[in-house]
Write a protein that holds these residues in place. Structure first.
Motif, PDB file in Angstrom:
ATOM      1  N   PHE A   1       0.865  -1.180   0.000  1.00  0.00           N
ATOM      2  CA  PHE A   1       0.000   0.000   0.000  1.00  0.00           C
ATOM      3  C   PHE A   1       0.897   1.225   0.000  1.00  0.00           C
ATOM      4  CE2 PHE A   1      -2.774   2.922   2.705  1.00  0.00           C
ATOM      5  CZ  PHE A   1      -3.530   3.341   1.626  1.00  0.00           C
ATOM      6  N   VAL A   2       0.781   2.031  -1.072  1.00  0.00           N
ATOM      7  CA  VAL A   2       1.640   3.196  -1.235  1.00  0.00           C
ATOM      8  C   VAL A   2       0.757   4.430  -1.425  1.00  0.00           C
ATOM      9  CG1 VAL A   2       3.543   4.219  -2.543  1.00  0.00           C
ATOM     10  CG2 VAL A   2       3.331   1.729  -2.421  1.00  0.00           C
ATOM     11  N   VAL A   3       1.075   5.496  -0.690  1.00  0.00           N
ATOM     12  CA  VAL A   3       0.378   6.775  -0.855  1.00  0.00           C
ATOM     13  C   VAL A   3       1.386   7.757  -1.436  1.00  0.00           C
ATOM     14  CG1 VAL A   3      -0.851   8.658   0.280  1.00  0.00           C
ATOM     15  CG2 VAL A   3      -1.157   6.301   1.089  1.00  0.00           C
ATOM     16  N   TYR A   4       1.105   8.195  -2.665  1.00  0.00           N
ATOM     17  CA  TYR A   4       1.970   9.134  -3.380  1.00  0.00           C
ATOM     18  C   TYR A   4       1.399  10.542  -3.282  1.00  0.00           C
ATOM     19  CZ  TYR A   4       3.734   4.991  -5.904  1.00  0.00           C
ATOM     20  OH  TYR A   4       4.277   3.771  -6.243  1.00  0.00           O
ATOM     21  N   SER A   5       2.267  11.536  -3.404  1.00  0.00           N
ATOM     22  CA  SER A   5       1.821  12.918  -3.562  1.00  0.00           C
ATOM     23  C   SER A   5       1.242  13.054  -4.964  1.00  0.00           C
ATOM     24  CB  SER A   5       3.007  13.869  -3.405  1.00  0.00           C
ATOM     25  OG  SER A   5       2.640  15.176  -3.803  1.00  0.00           O
ATOM     26  N   SER A   6       0.216  13.870  -5.113  1.00  0.00           N
ATOM     27  CA  SER A   6      -0.325  14.107  -6.455  1.00  0.00           C
ATOM     28  C   SER A   6       0.413  15.241  -7.161  1.00  0.00           C
ATOM     29  CB  SER A   6      -1.823  14.405  -6.389  1.00  0.00           C
ATOM     30  OG  SER A   6      -2.046  15.593  -5.651  1.00  0.00           O
ATOM     31  N   THR A   7       1.400  15.816  -6.481  1.00  0.00           N
ATOM     32  CA  THR A   7       2.200  16.897  -7.048  1.00  0.00           C
ATOM     33  C   THR A   7       3.638  16.416  -7.228  1.00  0.00           C
ATOM     34  OG1 THR A   7       0.832  18.477  -5.847  1.00  0.00           O
ATOM     35  CG2 THR A   7       2.930  19.293  -6.738  1.00  0.00           C
ATOM     36  N   PRO A   8       4.171  16.490  -8.451  1.00  0.00           N
ATOM     37  CA  PRO A   8       5.551  16.033  -8.649  1.00  0.00           C
ATOM     38  C   PRO A   8       6.570  16.989  -8.030  1.00  0.00           C
ATOM     39  CG  PRO A   8       4.686  16.943 -10.695  1.00  0.00           C
ATOM     40  CD  PRO A   8       3.564  16.961  -9.692  1.00  0.00           C
ATOM     41  N   ASP A   9       7.744  16.436  -7.700  1.00  0.00           N
ATOM     42  CA  ASP A   9       8.835  17.284  -7.205  1.00  0.00           C
ATOM     43  C   ASP A   9       9.571  17.891  -8.396  1.00  0.00           C
ATOM     44  OD1 ASP A   9      10.453  15.240  -8.231  1.00  0.00           O
ATOM     45  OD2 ASP A   9      10.964  14.430  -6.260  1.00  0.00           O
ATOM     46  N   GLN A  10      10.689  18.577  -8.142  1.00  0.00           N
ATOM     47  CA  GLN A  10      11.415  19.257  -9.213  1.00  0.00           C
ATOM     48  C   GLN A  10      12.012  18.287 -10.235  1.00  0.00           C
ATOM     49  OE1 GLN A  10      12.092  19.437  -5.984  1.00  0.00           O
ATOM     50  NE2 GLN A  10      14.241  19.061  -5.574  1.00  0.00           N
ATOM     51  N   ASN A  11      12.164  17.010  -9.875  1.00  0.00           N
ATOM     52  CA  ASN A  11      12.683  16.006 -10.819  1.00  0.00           C
ATOM     53  C   ASN A  11      11.585  15.340 -11.626  1.00  0.00           C
ATOM     54  OD1 ASN A  11      15.295  16.429  -9.829  1.00  0.00           O
ATOM     55  ND2 ASN A  11      14.999  14.900  -8.224  1.00  0.00           N
ATOM     56  N   GLY A  12      10.327  15.684 -11.344  1.00  0.00           N
ATOM     57  CA  GLY A  12       9.204  15.073 -12.042  1.00  0.00           C
ATOM     58  C   GLY A  12       8.733  13.774 -11.400  1.00  0.00           C
ATOM     59  N   ASP A  13       9.321  13.402 -10.262  1.00  0.00           N
ATOM     60  CA  ASP A  13       8.893  12.208  -9.537  1.00  0.00           C
ATOM     61  C   ASP A  13       7.825  12.596  -8.523  1.00  0.00           C
ATOM     62  OD1 ASP A  13      10.762  10.566 -10.852  1.00  0.00           O
ATOM     63  OD2 ASP A  13      12.314  11.084  -9.397  1.00  0.00           O
ATOM     64  N   TYR A  14       6.976  11.630  -8.193  1.00  0.00           N
ATOM     65  CA  TYR A  14       5.923  11.866  -7.214  1.00  0.00           C
ATOM     66  C   TYR A  14       6.378  11.288  -5.873  1.00  0.00           C
ATOM     67  CZ  TYR A  14       3.086  13.211 -11.149  1.00  0.00           C
ATOM     68  OH  TYR A  14       2.617  13.856 -12.252  1.00  0.00           O
ATOM     69  N   PRO A  15       6.630  12.150  -4.865  1.00  0.00           N
ATOM     70  CA  PRO A  15       7.126  11.665  -3.576  1.00  0.00           C
ATOM     71  C   PRO A  15       6.162  10.669  -2.920  1.00  0.00           C
ATOM     72  CG  PRO A  15       7.272  14.054  -3.703  1.00  0.00           C
ATOM     73  CD  PRO A  15       6.485  13.599  -4.899  1.00  0.00           C
ATOM     74  N   VAL A  16       6.738   9.760  -2.154  1.00  0.00           N
ATOM     75  CA  VAL A  16       5.960   8.764  -1.421  1.00  0.00           C
ATOM     76  C   VAL A  16       5.756   9.273   0.006  1.00  0.00           C
ATOM     77  CG1 VAL A  16       5.982   6.416  -0.500  1.00  0.00           C
ATOM     78  CG2 VAL A  16       6.823   6.862  -2.819  1.00  0.00           C
ATOM     79  N   PHE A  17       4.481   9.374   0.420  1.00  0.00           N
ATOM     80  CA  PHE A  17       4.147   9.776   1.786  1.00  0.00           C
ATOM     81  C   PHE A  17       4.098   8.580   2.722  1.00  0.00           C
ATOM     82  CE2 PHE A  17       1.591  13.471  -0.129  1.00  0.00           C
ATOM     83  CZ  PHE A  17       2.631  14.358   0.046  1.00  0.00           C
TER      84      PHE A  17
END
Length: 186
Positions: free
Chosen positions: A81-97
């Protein structure tokens, strides 16, 4: 000695894996990038309705197992079960919360369904993140130093994701949405 160094020792990794299996949890493998998770096909992932959460709200996943979760003796079935941010970081990746893994074990004596609660993920105070929650079926190797790989989620099991707001006392079930995955792939 750091945990990452200890995991490279096969005996320690095997003991940790056995203990985690006995408890029904496993060390969470590094989650897939969101784009890779959304690209999975053939029932390997469930994508839940993206939403904006408030400080203090929680997400709790419930799995009702109707199957036995069997795999070869050198592997284990699991759900991540993974919860990602819906906003990408500066590298274009979506951080994992949030990232957690639960080993699927068969129902105990008596044979009825087995219910597991995964989570909760609680939104930290002072934040208001947009999230995308994804459930991934995994096949875990017996030795934790090997890579886990996505496999179809158990077809007979039921999964529900509930968002709870402590301010109102009400829970809200979030729907799984196929269209989100398809739109993200375009």
């Amino acid at each position: 000695m750091k945990m990452s160094s200890l995991l490279k020792i096969p005996l320690f990794a095997a003991i940790l894996g056995f203990a985690a299996t006995a408890l029904g949890v496993a060390p969470a493998p590094t989650p897939l990038k969101l784009s890779d998770a959304l690209a999975q096909k053939h029932g390997k992932v469930i994508v839940f309705q993206p939403l904006q959460m408030k400080s203090g709200q929680t997400l709790t996943l419930t799995q009702t197992q109707f199957g036995d979760g069997s795999a070869r003796t050198d592997q284990q079935r699991a759900v991540q079960f993974v919860v990602y941010s819906s906003t990408p970081d500066q590298n274009g990746d979506y951080p994992v919360f949030y990232n957690t893994t639960r080993v699927i074990s068969g129902a105990g004596p008596g044979g009825g369904p087995h219910v597991s609660v995964i989570g909760p993920f609680t939104v930290p105070t002072g934040t208001n993140p947009g999230i995308i929650a994804v459930l991934i079926g995994l096949l875990l190797p017996a030795v934790l130093t090997d890579d886990a790989r996505p496999v179809p989620l158990p077809a007979g099991d039921a999964f529900t994701l509930e968002m709870h707001d402590p301010g109102t006392g009400f829970g809200l079930l979030l729907p799984a949405v196929q269209k989100v995955r398809e739109a993200a792939l375009r």
